[in-house]
Write an enzyme that holds these catalytic residues in place. Structure first.
Site, PDB file in Angstrom:
ATOM      1  N   CYS A   1      14.108 -10.851  -2.676  1.00 17.17           N
ATOM      2  CA  CYS A   1      14.526 -10.569  -4.051  1.00 17.17           C
ATOM      3  C   CYS A   1      13.409  -9.904  -4.844  1.00 17.17           C
ATOM      4  O   CYS A   1      12.883 -10.474  -5.807  1.00 17.17           O
ATOM      5  CB  CYS A   1      14.993 -11.845  -4.714  1.00 17.17           C
ATOM      6  SG  CYS A   1      16.355 -12.566  -3.796  1.00 17.17           S
TER       7      CYS A   1
ATOM      8  N   TYR B   1       0.818  -1.224   0.000  1.00 15.53           N
ATOM      9  CA  TYR B   1       0.000   0.000   0.000  1.00 15.53           C
ATOM     10  C   TYR B   1       0.849   1.271   0.000  1.00 15.53           C
ATOM     11  O   TYR B   1       0.325   2.350   0.310  1.00 15.53           O
ATOM     12  CB  TYR B   1      -0.900   0.056   1.241  1.00 15.53           C
ATOM     13  CG  TYR B   1      -1.638  -1.217   1.570  1.00 15.53           C
ATOM     14  CD1 TYR B   1      -2.679  -1.677   0.773  1.00 15.53           C
ATOM     15  CD2 TYR B   1      -1.301  -1.952   2.703  1.00 15.53           C
ATOM     16  CE1 TYR B   1      -3.361  -2.845   1.089  1.00 15.53           C
ATOM     17  CE2 TYR B   1      -1.979  -3.119   3.028  1.00 15.53           C
ATOM     18  CZ  TYR B   1      -3.009  -3.557   2.208  1.00 15.53           C
ATOM     19  OH  TYR B   1      -3.677  -4.704   2.528  1.00 15.53           O
TER      20      TYR B   1
END
Ligand code: LLP
Length: 430
Positions: free
Chosen positions: A346, A318
């Site tokens: 990653c 968000y």
């Protein structure tokens, strides 16, 4: 006052020094303050008392479903708002009385409905005609009467992040207000259903009272019109609670929230239910983590920490802003340097803060992410082969692990080789 303050130069959770706790538990871990949970519950209770409204404060368990968190709030008087059989089980296990449990959610399975009915939950918020059909069928099969409320979609823009707004007309939640009277009448006439009232929810992290007022008004108006048509409306469920101050937001007061409900229901004889989640638990938790490396590259400084987006998803999901503090208090006058605080995952979105001015960071240093009590551990995953991090609850000078770190053996033991690979392995071994 926050329970997470510096004392003698070290950040504490109530009376417990977080550096010591980190030594015992290992990082990363979530740490919750029981006193803060209680204070936040009491603030709601006081708000409703002052507004003269008797309300069931059904804690929105989705914000943090740790049993110790639910139990702490339940002991104070909270019920539970749940969205799955798993959350109902957790609420029951934490000691919430079934009749104080609300079962919400747009996609309840028949098995979950059956479980909820057998457990005797107090209110099932139905969100569609199709779900109503399923519930009627399940109730009939079990020979039980289902206590139902109809969740309406009041078509109000909560003015919050797009991904956590739920009450606009294009959102998947609830039935349109204009369809509610017909459906309600049908519910009331269906044997096996005990129709209780209406429910709503317009979104989360609301920092303005105005959308609440509009939505509360629309819900109460719909109730008045049902009552005028001779329908029974015993309960109104006003949905989630207030936003919290992550940065410089100034959410409305509990008194204003309760007052808006009092005003909306004037003249109606209804029991009130609310389902606050974030505002009960958000500020009660921090995520404690350690700096792994300080990496300088092309004029930028990356502080690589041992917690990642799999442990706390909100910044990646968000773009949420969370406060970051060093556990050892920087001395007065320490210069600040803008750094990116990043996790080990990653993915380029594994960033907790960008260009955040922080005191100089060193390997091994402890940091906390503030405001991590809500939608933190519950949204965590095992991405990148990581284990869910432990949770600790503090009360005064006591601290207990309320969810331990699993082992890799436990994690791997849940899986199995398909028969063809297992057979090949056996041949290979032979
Ligand atoms: N009731 C219902 C039906 C809900 O859908 C929600 C939250 C609540 C109550 C609790 O609302 P609260 O008092 O916490 O605002 N993961 C997101 C938040 C999603 C909220 C979804 N529904 C985040 O981290 O911001």
């Amino acid at each position: 006052m926050s329970a997470f303050v510096y004392r003698d130069g070290v950040l504490h959770a109530e009376g417990v020094a977080l550096d010591r706790l980190a030594e015992q538990v290992g990082t990363p871990f979530y740490c919750y303050s029981a006193g803060t949970l209680e204070a936040r519950y009491d603030a709601y209770a006081r708000g409703f008392a002052a507004a003269g409204v008797a309300a069931l404060i059904a804690y929105g368990v989705k914000a943090n479903d740790n049993l110790a968190v639910i139990a702490t709030l339940a002991r104070r008087g909270a019920g539970a708002d749940t969205v799955s059989a798993g959350e109902i089980r957790r609420a029951l296990a934490a000691g919430v009385a079934p009749e104080r449990i609300v079962f919400s959610g747009v996609g309840k399975t028949r098995d979950e409905l059956a479980f909820a009915l057998s457990a005797g939950v107090g209110q099932i918020n139905v969100e569609s005609e199709a779900e109503l059909g399923a519930l009627t069928e399940v109730a009939r099969r079990l020979g039980r009467v289902a206590p139902v409320a109809l969740r309406v979609n009041p078509d109000v823009d909560a003015g919050t992040h797009d991904k956590i707004a739920t009450g606009r007309k294009g959102d998947k939640f609830g039935v349109p207000l204009e369809d509610s009277a017909e459906l309600y009448a049908r519910m009331a006439a269906t044997p096996g259903l005990a129709v209780r009232g209406l429910a709503m929810h317009i979104g989360s992290q609301l920092t303005d009272i105005a959308p609440f007022r509009v939505a509360f008004g629309r819900l109460a108006e719909a109730a008045r019109s049902l009552v005028a048509q001779g329908q029974p409306v015993a309960t109104l469920d006003f949905g989630g609670g207030l936003g919290v101050p992550y940065r410089d937001e100034a959410p409305p007061s509990h008194a204003a929230y309760a007052g808006a409900i009092a005003e909306a229901i004037r003249g109606l004889e209804v029991a009130v239910v609310v389902e606050p989640g974030r505002s009960l638990v958000g500020e009660s938790g921090v995520l404690v983590m350690r700096v792994l490396y300080v990496k300088r590259s092309r004029g930028k400084t990356f502080v690589v920490v041992d917690a990642g987006m799999n442990d706390l998803l909100r910044p990646a999901m968000y773009d949420a802003w969370h406060g970051l503090r060093a556990v050892v208090e920087p001395s007065a006058g320490t210069g600040l340097e803008p750094v990116d605080v990043v996790g080990p995952i990653c993915e380029s979105s594994d960033v907790f803060a960008r260009s955040r001015p922080l005191p100089p960071m060193a390997e091994g240093q402890l940091l906390v992410i503030d405001g991590a009590g809500a939608y933190g551990r519950v949204m965590a995953s095992c991405y990148n082969g990581r284990l869910l991090v432990p949770e600790v609850m503090v009360r005064g000078t006591r601290s207990d692990i309320v969810r331990r770190r699993p082992t890799f053996e436990e994690s791997i033991a849940l899986e199995a080789m398909p028969s063809w690979l297992a057979a090949a392995d056996a041949r290979g071994a032979a």
